[in-house]
Design a protein around this motif. Structure first.
Motif, PDB file in Angstrom:
ATOM      1  N   ASN A  48       0.814  -1.220   0.000  1.00 31.82           N
ATOM      2  CA  ASN A  48       0.000   0.000   0.000  1.00 31.82           C
ATOM      3  C   ASN A  48       0.846   1.267   0.000  1.00 31.82           C
ATOM      4  OD1 ASN A  48      -2.731  -0.891  -0.119  1.00 31.82           O
ATOM      5  ND2 ASN A  48      -2.458  -1.745   1.935  1.00 31.82           N
ATOM      6  N   GLU A  67      11.474   3.529   4.887  1.00 30.73           N
ATOM      7  CA  GLU A  67      11.152   2.176   5.333  1.00 30.73           C
ATOM      8  C   GLU A  67      12.005   1.830   6.557  1.00 30.73           C
ATOM      9  OE1 GLU A  67       9.024  -0.484   4.794  1.00 30.73           O
ATOM     10  OE2 GLU A  67      10.228  -1.278   6.435  1.00 30.73           O
ATOM     11  N   ALA A  68      11.347   1.369   7.628  1.00 29.44           N
ATOM     12  CA  ALA A  68      12.062   1.067   8.874  1.00 29.44           C
ATOM     13  C   ALA A  68      13.017  -0.125   8.732  1.00 29.44           C
ATOM     14  CB  ALA A  68      11.048   0.780   9.984  1.00 29.44           C
ATOM     15  N   GLY A  75       4.799  -6.646   3.852  1.00 29.95           N
ATOM     16  CA  GLY A  75       4.167  -7.976   3.795  1.00 29.95           C
ATOM     17  C   GLY A  75       4.298  -8.670   2.455  1.00 29.95           C
ATOM     18  N   VAL A 130       0.452 -15.832  -2.002  1.00 33.62           N
ATOM     19  CA  VAL A 130      -0.500 -16.170  -3.064  1.00 33.62           C
ATOM     20  C   VAL A 130      -1.278 -14.895  -3.402  1.00 33.62           C
ATOM     21  CG1 VAL A 130      -2.438 -17.668  -3.688  1.00 33.62           C
ATOM     22  CG2 VAL A 130      -0.620 -18.511  -2.180  1.00 33.62           C
ATOM     23  N   ILE A 165      10.392   5.994  11.131  1.00 35.17           N
ATOM     24  CA  ILE A 165       9.848   7.319  11.444  1.00 35.17           C
ATOM     25  C   ILE A 165       9.030   7.196  12.736  1.00 35.17           C
ATOM     26  CG2 ILE A 165       8.345   9.183  10.651  1.00 35.17           C
ATOM     27  CD1 ILE A 165      10.898   8.794   8.913  1.00 35.17           C
ATOM     28  N   ASP A 209       1.956   4.302   5.658  1.00 28.96           N
ATOM     29  CA  ASP A 209       1.656   2.870   5.512  1.00 28.96           C
ATOM     30  C   ASP A 209       1.967   2.197   6.848  1.00 28.96           C
ATOM     31  OD1 ASP A 209       1.068   0.424   4.403  1.00 28.96           O
ATOM     32  OD2 ASP A 209       2.988   0.202   3.364  1.00 28.96           O
ATOM     33  N   ASN A 228       0.491   3.801  15.353  1.00 28.37           N
ATOM     34  CA  ASN A 228       1.747   4.440  14.971  1.00 28.37           C
ATOM     35  C   ASN A 228       1.486   5.793  14.304  1.00 28.37           C
ATOM     36  OD1 ASN A 228       4.646   3.355  12.971  1.00 28.37           O
ATOM     37  ND2 ASN A 228       4.498   4.733  14.690  1.00 28.37           N
ATOM     38  N   ASN A 241       7.950  -6.426  11.119  1.00 28.64           N
ATOM     39  CA  ASN A 241       7.016  -5.470  10.505  1.00 28.64           C
ATOM     40  C   ASN A 241       6.171  -4.882  11.625  1.00 28.64           C
ATOM     41  OD1 ASN A 241       4.958  -4.090   9.203  1.00 28.64           O
ATOM     42  ND2 ASN A 241       4.795  -5.579   7.534  1.00 28.64           N
ATOM     43  N   ASN A 258       3.794  -3.064  11.752  1.00 26.42           N
ATOM     44  CA  ASN A 258       2.333  -3.001  11.553  1.00 26.42           C
ATOM     45  C   ASN A 258       1.634  -4.225  12.144  1.00 26.42           C
ATOM     46  OD1 ASN A 258       2.995  -0.780  10.074  1.00 26.42           O
ATOM     47  ND2 ASN A 258       1.743  -1.281   8.307  1.00 26.42           N
ATOM     48  N   TYR A 259       2.367  -5.325  12.342  1.00 27.44           N
ATOM     49  CA  TYR A 259       1.746  -6.579  12.787  1.00 27.44           C
ATOM     50  C   TYR A 259       1.834  -6.720  14.305  1.00 27.44           C
ATOM     51  CZ  TYR A 259       2.141  -7.540   7.773  1.00 27.44           C
ATOM     52  OH  TYR A 259       2.066  -7.472   6.411  1.00 27.44           O
ATOM     53  N   ALA A 305      -3.168  -1.099   5.376  1.00 27.62           N
ATOM     54  CA  ALA A 305      -4.275  -2.048   5.507  1.00 27.62           C
ATOM     55  C   ALA A 305      -5.192  -1.697   6.678  1.00 27.62           C
ATOM     56  CB  ALA A 305      -3.727  -3.456   5.677  1.00 27.62           C
ATOM     57  N   GLY A 331      -4.548  -7.310   2.435  1.00 28.49           N
ATOM     58  CA  GLY A 331      -4.291  -8.068   1.209  1.00 28.49           C
ATOM     59  C   GLY A 331      -3.365  -7.271   0.308  1.00 28.49           C
ATOM     60  N   VAL A 332      -2.755  -7.969  -0.637  1.00 24.25           N
ATOM     61  CA  VAL A 332      -1.837  -7.304  -1.556  1.00 24.25           C
ATOM     62  C   VAL A 332      -2.630  -6.924  -2.806  1.00 24.25           C
ATOM     63  CG1 VAL A 332       0.295  -7.572  -2.885  1.00 24.25           C
ATOM     64  CG2 VAL A 332       0.131  -8.528  -0.576  1.00 24.25           C
TER      65      VAL A 332
HETATM   66  C1  LIG Z   1       2.011 -14.392   7.309  1.00 27.35           C
HETATM   67  C2  LIG Z   1       1.219 -13.545   6.349  1.00 27.35           C
HETATM   68  C3  LIG Z   1       0.641 -14.128   5.236  1.00 27.35           C
HETATM   69  C4  LIG Z   1      -0.095 -13.354   4.329  1.00 27.35           C
HETATM   70  N1  LIG Z   1      -0.576 -13.943   3.190  1.00 27.35           N
HETATM   71  C5  LIG Z   1      -1.141 -13.173   2.243  1.00 27.35           C
HETATM   72  C6  LIG Z   1      -1.382 -13.699   0.942  1.00 27.35           C
HETATM   73  O1  LIG Z   1      -1.017 -14.840   0.646  1.00 27.35           O
HETATM   74  N2  LIG Z   1      -1.986 -12.890   0.026  1.00 27.35           N
HETATM   75  C7  LIG Z   1      -2.322 -11.582   0.314  1.00 27.35           C
HETATM   76  O2  LIG Z   1      -2.875 -10.886  -0.555  1.00 27.35           O
HETATM   77  N3  LIG Z   1      -2.058 -11.047   1.538  1.00 27.35           N
HETATM   78  C8  LIG Z   1      -1.463 -11.802   2.484  1.00 27.35           C
HETATM   79  N4  LIG Z   1      -1.097 -11.256   3.687  1.00 27.35           N
HETATM   80  C9  LIG Z   1      -1.523  -9.881   4.005  1.00 27.35           C
HETATM   81  C10 LIG Z   1      -0.674  -8.831   3.296  1.00 27.35           C
HETATM   82  O3  LIG Z   1       0.691  -9.154   3.376  1.00 27.35           O
HETATM   83  C11 LIG Z   1      -0.937  -7.468   3.927  1.00 27.35           C
HETATM   84  O4  LIG Z   1      -2.324  -7.219   4.009  1.00 27.35           O
HETATM   85  C12 LIG Z   1      -0.280  -6.373   3.106  1.00 27.35           C
HETATM   86  O5  LIG Z   1       1.114  -6.568   3.028  1.00 27.35           O
HETATM   87  C13 LIG Z   1      -0.590  -5.030   3.705  1.00 27.35           C
HETATM   88  O6  LIG Z   1       0.126  -4.066   2.994  1.00 27.35           O
HETATM   89  P1  LIG Z   1       0.480  -2.661   3.645  1.00 27.35           P
HETATM   90  O7  LIG Z   1       1.271  -1.936   2.629  1.00 27.35           O
HETATM   91  O8  LIG Z   1      -0.755  -2.048   4.181  1.00 27.35           O
HETATM   92  O9  LIG Z   1       1.398  -2.969   4.918  1.00 27.35           O
HETATM   93  P2  LIG Z   1       2.630  -3.892   5.128  1.00 27.35           P
HETATM   94  O10 LIG Z   1       2.823  -4.810   3.988  1.00 27.35           O
HETATM   95  O11 LIG Z   1       2.491  -4.462   6.467  1.00 27.35           O
HETATM   96  O12 LIG Z   1       3.885  -2.894   5.085  1.00 27.35           O
HETATM   97  C14 LIG Z   1       4.062  -1.861   6.010  1.00 27.35           C
HETATM   98  C15 LIG Z   1       5.492  -1.381   5.865  1.00 27.35           C
HETATM   99  O13 LIG Z   1       5.653  -0.147   6.564  1.00 27.35           O
HETATM  100  C16 LIG Z   1       6.825  -0.191   7.342  1.00 27.35           C
HETATM  101  N5  LIG Z   1       6.616   0.723   8.469  1.00 27.35           N
HETATM  102  C17 LIG Z   1       5.597   0.669   9.354  1.00 27.35           C
HETATM  103  N6  LIG Z   1       5.707   1.673  10.247  1.00 27.35           N
HETATM  104  C18 LIG Z   1       6.818   2.383   9.892  1.00 27.35           C
HETATM  105  C19 LIG Z   1       7.458   3.539  10.426  1.00 27.35           C
HETATM  106  N7  LIG Z   1       6.978   4.174  11.504  1.00 27.35           N
HETATM  107  N8  LIG Z   1       8.594   4.008   9.821  1.00 27.35           N
HETATM  108  C20 LIG Z   1       9.067   3.390   8.700  1.00 27.35           C
HETATM  109  N9  LIG Z   1       8.516   2.273   8.175  1.00 27.35           N
HETATM  110  C21 LIG Z   1       7.390   1.781   8.754  1.00 27.35           C
HETATM  111  C22 LIG Z   1       6.954  -1.640   7.746  1.00 27.35           C
HETATM  112  O14 LIG Z   1       8.289  -1.963   8.086  1.00 27.35           O
HETATM  113  C23 LIG Z   1       6.494  -2.343   6.459  1.00 27.35           C
HETATM  114  O15 LIG Z   1       7.573  -2.508   5.566  1.00 27.35           O
HETATM  115  C24 LIG Z   1      -0.303 -11.983   4.590  1.00 27.35           C
HETATM  116  C25 LIG Z   1       0.288 -11.386   5.703  1.00 27.35           C
HETATM  117  C26 LIG Z   1       1.066 -12.151   6.556  1.00 27.35           C
HETATM  118  C27 LIG Z   1       1.797 -11.484   7.682  1.00 27.35           C
END
Ligand SMILES: Cc1cc2nc3c(=O)[nH]c(=O)nc-3n(C[C@H](O)[C@H](O)[C@H](O)COP(=O)(O)OP(=O)(O)OC[C@H]3O[C@@H](n4cnc5c(N)ncnc54)[C@H](O)[C@@H]3O)c2cc1C
Length: 492
Positions: free
Chosen positions: A16, A35-36, A43, A63, A251, A266, A271, A416, A418-419, A457, A464-465
């Motif tokens: 995202n 990125e931290a 994810g 997937v 950050i 993101d 946070n 991560n 966020n988790y 998310a 989801g991705v």
């Molecule tokens: C085990 C697991 C299995 C999954 N399987 C699937 C799948 O098969 N298919 C699917 O579609 N989805 C799957 N998901 C869900 C999917 O990965 C997430 O919903 C998606 O990655 C969310 O994207 P995002 O960009 O919102 O956040 P994230 O992918 O969580 O990324 C957030 C990023 O922000 C960074 N960040 C956060 N706070 C800060 C800060 N203060 N300063 C700097 N950097 C920061 C983090 O380090 C991270 O890199 C899975 C998730 C997990 C954990």
């Protein structure tokens, strides 16, 4: 925030964050991502965990039905950028005790044939939805604020009703009526469990109705080489349009960032409140801080010396395996998770990428992606639970294990932030919380500070991705801060 040094700062490089960054850059703006972690992608990272030479693991997502089907990725078009996806002939499998597994083939007719007596009800459930798959996708992946396109004509309204009725049927205590056979019930419930919530409930039913429909349309593909390929393509596009990503840059406060005209976070809701503490209106800060965390996942990445010896060899044709047994068994395990008890037999997700991407195997060794649903912040090592669940349907599995890396829910935030507590959805996923995510507001993305938006998310539509959260947040920033109302083209 005077004298902006950059048009947009994005905090976090998950799918995202990258979707937001790419959207801003494609509108002609300067973009800097922080990125931290030491690696980019949140994810959607594929990493060498040092378990075996040359073996890489998808440490979170593996997937990707929505990386080819979501409106953001349809426009971004990963395939035209050279990404190769492999689509397993069986989208997902549900192993069952002492009987053949239930299988959802990519092809609906083959699924119906394979389900035997349960086939006709499976067709009745999905065939009408497959007539207009995009409606199901837009309904599920909209910002929950705009009127979906599908509601603008009579056939579209009829389709929404079909989708809604099926969703409601699977969210109610009468869920065994339309799907009356154990095989079809279990097959559907394995997908519903992705939302790690109540069974039956609206949130899990909505997740399953959309993802199961997509399984018979675009299928459930994975990028060759792993999820990282998705992020790498987004980083390449960002850099080609003048943006950049800085890693090892956590950050904690707005003062850690250069002055910018817009900020897209993101991050978790909590946070975001910390980063803008002192600037966010008290009411917004309070609701961000009180956004409830969801149930958790705990991850185990295995290295195996051969395929999983599933009792039903058909399971080896599937890209994703939902290990949890029958509908009743999965509902009981998820109820334990919600109640804060570790289930003896947790719902576990399994994928062996070598089955559809042979190059993932190196010198006879292959990665196996697994995770289990566990209570929030559970400190227990999930490895034995997952091994026992797989052994139940694949006797001898233990003998194929060379080594593994295990991460309890309580430690998931280590790679991560966020988790929190293993909540991989970055906040509770219920039907209400899909609409009011992370707070009840007309503009869920706004942080109440001019130009500052949450794009993770933790916002609609859901985890989801698929890039939609980032895309929606960026489009709001473009409109309010830069007067750009048209979404920029993302095409290669
Ligand atoms: C085990 C697991 C299995 C999954 N399987 C699937 C799948 O098969 N298919 C699917 O579609 N989805 C799957 N998901 C869900 C999917 O990965 C997430 O919903 C998606 O990655 C969310 O994207 P995002 O960009 O919102 O956040 P994230 O992918 O969580 O990324 C957030 C990023 O922000 C960074 N960040 C956060 N706070 C800060 C800060 N203060 N300063 C700097 N950097 C920061 C983090 O380090 C991270 O890199 C899975 C998730 C997990 C954990």
């Amino acid at each position: 925030m005077s004298n902006p040094q950059v048009d947009a700062v994005v905090v976090g490089s998950g799918p995202n964050g990258m979707a937001a960054a790419v959207t801003m850059a494609r509108a002609g703006l300067s973009v800097q991502v922080y990125e931290a972690q030491s690696t980019i992608g949140g994810g959607a990272r594929t990493l060498d965990l040092g378990l075996a030479p040359g073996i890489s693991h998808d440490i979170c997502s593996a997937v990707h039905p929505l990386a080819i089907s979501s409106p953001f990725f349809v426009d971004f078009d990963l395939r035209s950028r050279g990404l190769e996806f492999t689509t397993p002939e069986v989208s997902y499998a549900q192993p069952l005790d002492n009987q053949p597994a239930a299988l959802a083939f990519h092809d609906l007719d083959t699924t119906v044939d394979h389900l035997g007596a349960a086939g006709p009800e499976w067709r009745r459930f999905f065939a009408p939805l497959l007539e207009r798959v995009d409606d199901a996708i837009w309904l599920s992946l909209g910002d929950k604020r705009s009127i979906p396109e599908t509601l603008r004509d009579v056939p579209g309204i009829a389709n929404v009703m079909r989708f809604g009725l099926r969703l409601l049927s699977q969210a109610s205590p009468a869920w065994n009526i339309p799907l009356s056979h154990e095989t079809s019930q279990s097959l559907f419930t394995g997908v519903a469990a992705h939302a790690i919530g109540g069974l039956p409930a609206m949130g899990t039913a909505a997740t399953a109705t959309m993802l199961s429909t997509v399984a018979h349309a675009a299928g459930w593909p994975s990028p060759v080489g792993g999820s990282q390929a998705i992020i790498n393509a987004m980083v390449a596009d960002l850099e080609a349009h003048g943006g950049s990503v800085t890693t090892n840059a956590r950050i904690d406060h707005v003062s850690d960032m250069p002055a910018a005209r817009s900020y897209l976070l993101d991050t978790s809701a909590l946070n975001a409140a910390q980063i803008f503490s002192g600037l966010i209106p008290a009411k917004v800060a309070k609701s961000l801080r009180s956004f409830k965390q969801g149930n958790a996942a705990a991850k185990v990445d295995f290295v195996l010396n051969g395929p999983v010896p599933w009792a039903d060899p058909n399971i080896n044709r599937a890209g994703t395996i939902h290990v949890g047994g029958t509908r009743a068994q999965m509902a009981a395990a998820e109820a334990d998770v919600i109640a804060g008890r570790m289930p003896a037999h947790p719902v576990s997700l399994v994928s062996d990428p070598t089955v559809f991407d042979p190059a993932r195997e190196v010198d006879g060794l292959r990665p196996l992606w697994t995770y289990a649903h566990v209570p929030f912040d559970c400190p227990l090592d999930p490895a034995e639970y997952i091994i026992n669940q797989i052994e139940r349907f694949a006797p001898g599995f233990r003998d194929t294990i060379v080594t593994y890396n295990s991460i309890p829910a309580s430690e998931m935030a280590g790679h991560n932030q966020n988790y929190i507590g293993g909540d991989i959805a970055t906040g509770l996923v219920s039907f209400y919380r899909m609409m009011a995510r992370p707070r009840t507001s007309w503009d869920n993305y706004s942080l109440g500070v001019p130009g500052a938006y949450l794009c993770s998310a933790a916002t609609p539509p859901a985890p989801g991705v698929h890039g939609m959260n980032g895309w929606f947040a960026a489009r709001r920033a473009l409109k309010t801060q830069f007067g750009i109302s048209e979404a920029p083209s993302l095409a290669p």
